[in-house]
Design a protein around this motif. Sequence first.
Motif, mmCIF file in Angstrom:
data_model
loop_
_atom_site.group_PDB
_atom_site.id
_atom_site.type_symbol
_atom_site.label_atom_id
_atom_site.label_comp_id
_atom_site.label_asym_id
_atom_site.label_seq_id
_atom_site.Cartn_x
_atom_site.Cartn_y
_atom_site.Cartn_z
ATOM 1 N N LYS A 60 0.848 -1.199 0.000
ATOM 2 C CA LYS A 60 0.000 0.000 0.000
ATOM 3 C C LYS A 60 0.881 1.245 0.000
ATOM 4 N N ARG A 61 0.487 2.212 -0.780
ATOM 5 C CA ARG A 61 1.236 3.466 -0.856
ATOM 6 C C ARG A 61 0.488 4.631 -0.204
ATOM 7 N N GLU A 62 -0.788 4.452 0.068
ATOM 8 C CA GLU A 62 -1.560 5.560 0.627
ATOM 9 C C GLU A 62 -1.246 5.740 2.113
ATOM 10 N N ASN A 63 -1.732 6.844 2.660
ATOM 11 C CA ASN A 63 -1.504 7.152 4.071
ATOM 12 C C ASN A 63 -2.137 6.082 4.957
ATOM 13 N N PHE A 64 -1.616 5.969 6.165
ATOM 14 C CA PHE A 64 -2.171 5.039 7.134
ATOM 15 C C PHE A 64 -3.527 5.559 7.607
ATOM 16 N N SER A 65 -4.462 4.632 7.788
ATOM 17 C CA SER A 65 -5.779 5.012 8.292
ATOM 18 C C SER A 65 -5.739 5.044 9.818
ATOM 19 N N GLN A 66 -6.780 5.612 10.412
ATOM 20 C CA GLN A 66 -6.861 5.645 11.874
ATOM 21 C C GLN A 66 -6.943 4.227 12.441
ATOM 22 N N VAL A 67 -7.646 3.351 11.752
ATOM 23 C CA VAL A 67 -7.754 1.953 12.190
ATOM 24 C C VAL A 67 -6.371 1.296 12.178
ATOM 25 N N GLU A 68 -5.590 1.549 11.126
ATOM 26 C CA GLU A 68 -4.236 0.982 11.066
ATOM 27 C C GLU A 68 -3.362 1.541 12.186
ATOM 28 N N ASP A 69 -3.460 2.848 12.444
ATOM 29 C CA ASP A 69 -2.694 3.447 13.531
ATOM 30 C C ASP A 69 -3.064 2.814 14.870
ATOM 31 N N ASP A 70 -4.357 2.691 15.120
ATOM 32 C CA ASP A 70 -4.817 2.078 16.370
ATOM 33 C C ASP A 70 -4.331 0.634 16.471
ATOM 34 N N SER A 71 -4.334 -0.052 15.352
ATOM 35 C CA SER A 71 -3.889 -1.445 15.327
ATOM 36 C C SER A 71 -2.410 -1.550 15.648
ATOM 37 N N ILE A 72 -1.612 -0.658 15.080
ATOM 38 C CA ILE A 72 -0.173 -0.675 15.344
ATOM 39 C C ILE A 72 0.084 -0.450 16.827
#
Length: 180
Positions: A60-72
């Motif tokens: 993926k090249r797009e920005n991280f989503s809030q869900v991805e940030d929370d997951s990390i």
Amino acid sequence: MERPVEPRSRWTEEEDQRLIECKSRNHDQSWDEIAKLAGLNRKGKSCRERWKNHLDPNVKRENFSQVEDDSIICFQSLYGNSWASIAAHLPGRTDNDVKNRWYNHLNEKKLGRSTGDQPHTTQLFHLNHNIDPNASSSSSSIPTLVSASQEIASPWPTSELASLESEFMSTEEVIRYFSD
């Protein structure tokens, strides 16, 4: 006796194109072989890293989503700095992407630091919604050892975790994804 260090040259578009073409034709070859077949003056490791972090069409090249940030944030508290383990739960993200996101954007959030007037507020006060870090020091605003440890052990409400689970691949899906 020190070896002279050669400066690394930047990858050119031509090298990228040659690597993409060679990788698509010889996907079962080792990276050392792909580097030789493509006629690149690069080591196999360099080609693998270039592919994995920049050229692979599945990344993926797009920005991280809030869900991805929370997951990390959630997975980092479970796995520590095992970036590959965390990335396995985020399809299309590499371990390098996840590591960079953590150190450049999320680490400060997890620690509860902000650029506002309270730079050293800790995670405990952000997670325990019953505590007001700005309140006067009355007994009601001081966390008990039990409430603090419960909040740190499970900072996400069960309902939030259940909603996040649908966003991730199961362990079986991850294994199938990477074994193909």
